[in-house]
Design a protein around this motif. Structure first.
Motif, short mmCIF file in Angstrom:
data_model
loop_
_atom_site.label_atom_id
_atom_site.label_comp_id
_atom_site.label_asym_id
_atom_site.label_seq_id
_atom_site.Cartn_x
_atom_site.Cartn_y
_atom_site.Cartn_z
N ASN A 70 39.76 36.39 37.61
CA ASN A 70 39.11 36.93 36.43
C ASN A 70 39.50 36.06 35.24
OD1 ASN A 70 37.75 39.14 34.78
ND2 ASN A 70 39.79 39.12 33.88
N TYR A 71 38.47 35.56 34.52
CA TYR A 71 38.74 34.76 33.34
C TYR A 71 38.35 35.56 32.11
CZ TYR A 71 38.27 31.25 29.70
OH TYR A 71 38.38 30.56 28.52
N ASN A 72 39.31 35.77 31.23
CA ASN A 72 39.07 36.50 29.99
C ASN A 72 38.84 35.50 28.86
OD1 ASN A 72 39.52 37.94 27.48
ND2 ASN A 72 40.44 39.57 28.68
N LYS A 73 37.61 35.45 28.39
CA LYS A 73 37.26 34.49 27.33
C LYS A 73 38.03 34.76 26.04
CE LYS A 73 32.52 33.31 28.67
NZ LYS A 73 31.10 33.35 28.25
N THR A 74 38.27 36.03 25.75
CA THR A 74 38.93 36.40 24.50
C THR A 74 40.37 35.93 24.47
OG1 THR A 74 37.51 38.35 24.31
CG2 THR A 74 39.51 38.30 22.97
N THR A 75 41.11 36.18 25.55
CA THR A 75 42.52 35.79 25.61
C THR A 75 42.73 34.41 26.21
OG1 THR A 75 42.79 36.82 27.79
CG2 THR A 75 43.20 38.20 25.84
N ASP A 76 41.67 33.85 26.84
CA ASP A 76 41.74 32.56 27.52
C ASP A 76 42.78 32.58 28.64
OD1 ASP A 76 40.83 29.96 27.96
OD2 ASP A 76 42.36 29.08 26.66
N ILE A 77 42.81 33.70 29.38
CA ILE A 77 43.76 33.85 30.48
C ILE A 77 43.01 33.96 31.80
CG2 ILE A 77 45.48 35.39 31.53
CD1 ILE A 77 46.40 36.15 28.75
N TYR A 78 43.48 33.19 32.78
CA TYR A 78 42.96 33.27 34.15
C TYR A 78 43.91 34.15 34.96
CZ TYR A 78 40.29 29.06 32.89
OH TYR A 78 39.46 28.15 32.28
N THR A 79 43.39 35.24 35.52
CA THR A 79 44.18 36.11 36.38
C THR A 79 43.76 35.85 37.82
OG1 THR A 79 44.30 37.81 34.68
CG2 THR A 79 44.80 38.47 36.94
N LEU A 80 44.69 35.32 38.62
CA LEU A 80 44.43 35.03 40.02
C LEU A 80 45.10 36.07 40.90
CD1 LEU A 80 43.61 32.25 38.79
CD2 LEU A 80 44.56 31.19 40.85
N GLN A 81 44.37 36.58 41.85
CA GLN A 81 44.90 37.49 42.86
C GLN A 81 44.63 36.88 44.22
OE1 GLN A 81 42.68 41.03 41.45
NE2 GLN A 81 44.69 41.98 41.20
N GLY A 82 45.68 36.65 45.00
CA GLY A 82 45.49 35.98 46.28
C GLY A 82 46.57 36.29 47.28
N ALA A 83 46.26 36.04 48.54
CA ALA A 83 47.19 36.27 49.64
C ALA A 83 47.50 34.92 50.31
CB ALA A 83 46.59 37.26 50.63
N GLY A 84 47.65 34.94 51.64
CA GLY A 84 47.94 33.71 52.38
C GLY A 84 49.36 33.67 52.89
N ALA A 105 29.85 34.66 38.06
CA ALA A 105 31.22 34.75 37.53
C ALA A 105 31.48 33.61 36.55
CB ALA A 105 32.21 34.71 38.67
N ASP A 106 32.28 33.90 35.53
CA ASP A 106 32.68 32.90 34.56
C ASP A 106 34.03 32.35 35.00
OD1 ASP A 106 33.38 31.35 32.45
OD2 ASP A 106 32.99 32.85 30.91
N ASN A 107 34.07 31.06 35.36
CA ASN A 107 35.30 30.43 35.83
C ASN A 107 35.94 29.55 34.76
OD1 ASN A 107 35.13 31.58 38.43
ND2 ASN A 107 33.66 30.01 39.05
N GLY A 108 35.57 29.74 33.52
CA GLY A 108 36.17 28.95 32.45
C GLY A 108 35.86 27.48 32.60
#
Length: 215
Positions: A49-63, A28-31
């Motif tokens: 998910n790290y999008n290199k093109t948009t430089d956006i980190y999308t985090l999905q999490g619970a807890g 995985a690419d973690n920027g």
């Protein structure tokens, strides 16, 4: 037959040599970050998910929460040494299941569930606060900074001082909150999300993430 066995063994040997390279290329690419963790063993695992093109980190999490003496959440982290400035623009996806879902920036002594930490936590209902645990296993404390959603946030460490800056529509320049809290010279910093619900995964977006070290 002998030649066949020799050639088969050679290909098998080459396969073992190439396997680490194949695994590395599929990792995985973690920027700018080093790794990801579900802190406190939440019921549902998170992902990034790290999008290199948009430089956006999308985090999905619970807890269940990041509060009291122990935490459950998902984070993407980097080990850093010394002073730093970490900033980001943030946004939740959708209305959310719990108004106290939270996302933000964090500094943490370790990845243990009850570790010493400080963060800037922006909640789904707009509450923005400086939250921290002064010692491992201690109760979480809070300094409320705003009740309006802050989409630009900044976390800074200067020696033993942790500084929080927030803004809506702009990157802040003035400190909105700060505490004195001794962390090890090397610690974990990163982005986090917590759904505040054991059975719910929430999504958050981190854009324009910037990290300055040893400035």
């Amino acid at each position: 037959m002998k030649d066949f066995l020799i050639n088969s063994g050679l290909w098998l040997f080459m396969g073992f040599l190439l396997m680490p390279l194949i695994m590395t290329s599929c990792s995985a690419d973690n920027g700018i970050f080093d790794g990801v963790n579900n802190i406190g063993n939440p019921k549902l695992s998170g992902r990034v998910n790290y999008n290199k093109t948009t430089d956006i980190y999308t985090l999905q999490g619970a807890g269940t929460n990041m509060w009291n003496t122990s935490d459950e959440f998902f984070m993407i982290w980097k080990k850093v040494t010394g002073d730093f400035i970490l900033s980001s623009e943030i946004a939740f996806e959708g209305e959310g299941a719990n108004p106290h879902r939270k996302m933000g920036l964090i500094i943490r002594e370790s990845l243990d569930a009850n570790a010493k930490y400080a963060d800037i936590a922006v909640h789904g209902d707009g509450l923005t606060s400086l939250q921290y645990r002064s010692e491992k296993g201690a109760e979480t404390e809070e300094v409320v900074l705003s009740n309006i959603f802050s989409n630009n946030i900044l976390l800074e460490r200067v020696g033993s001082k942790v500084i929080i800056k927030i803004g809506s529509g702009y990157y802040p320049e003035q400190s909105d909150g700060e505490i004195m809290l001794d962390f090890p010279e090397t610690c974990y910093i990163g982005l986090f999300i917590c759904s505040h619900e054991a059975n719910v995964v929430e999504t958050g977006y981190f854009s324009n993430v910037d990290l300055k070290l040893g400035y």
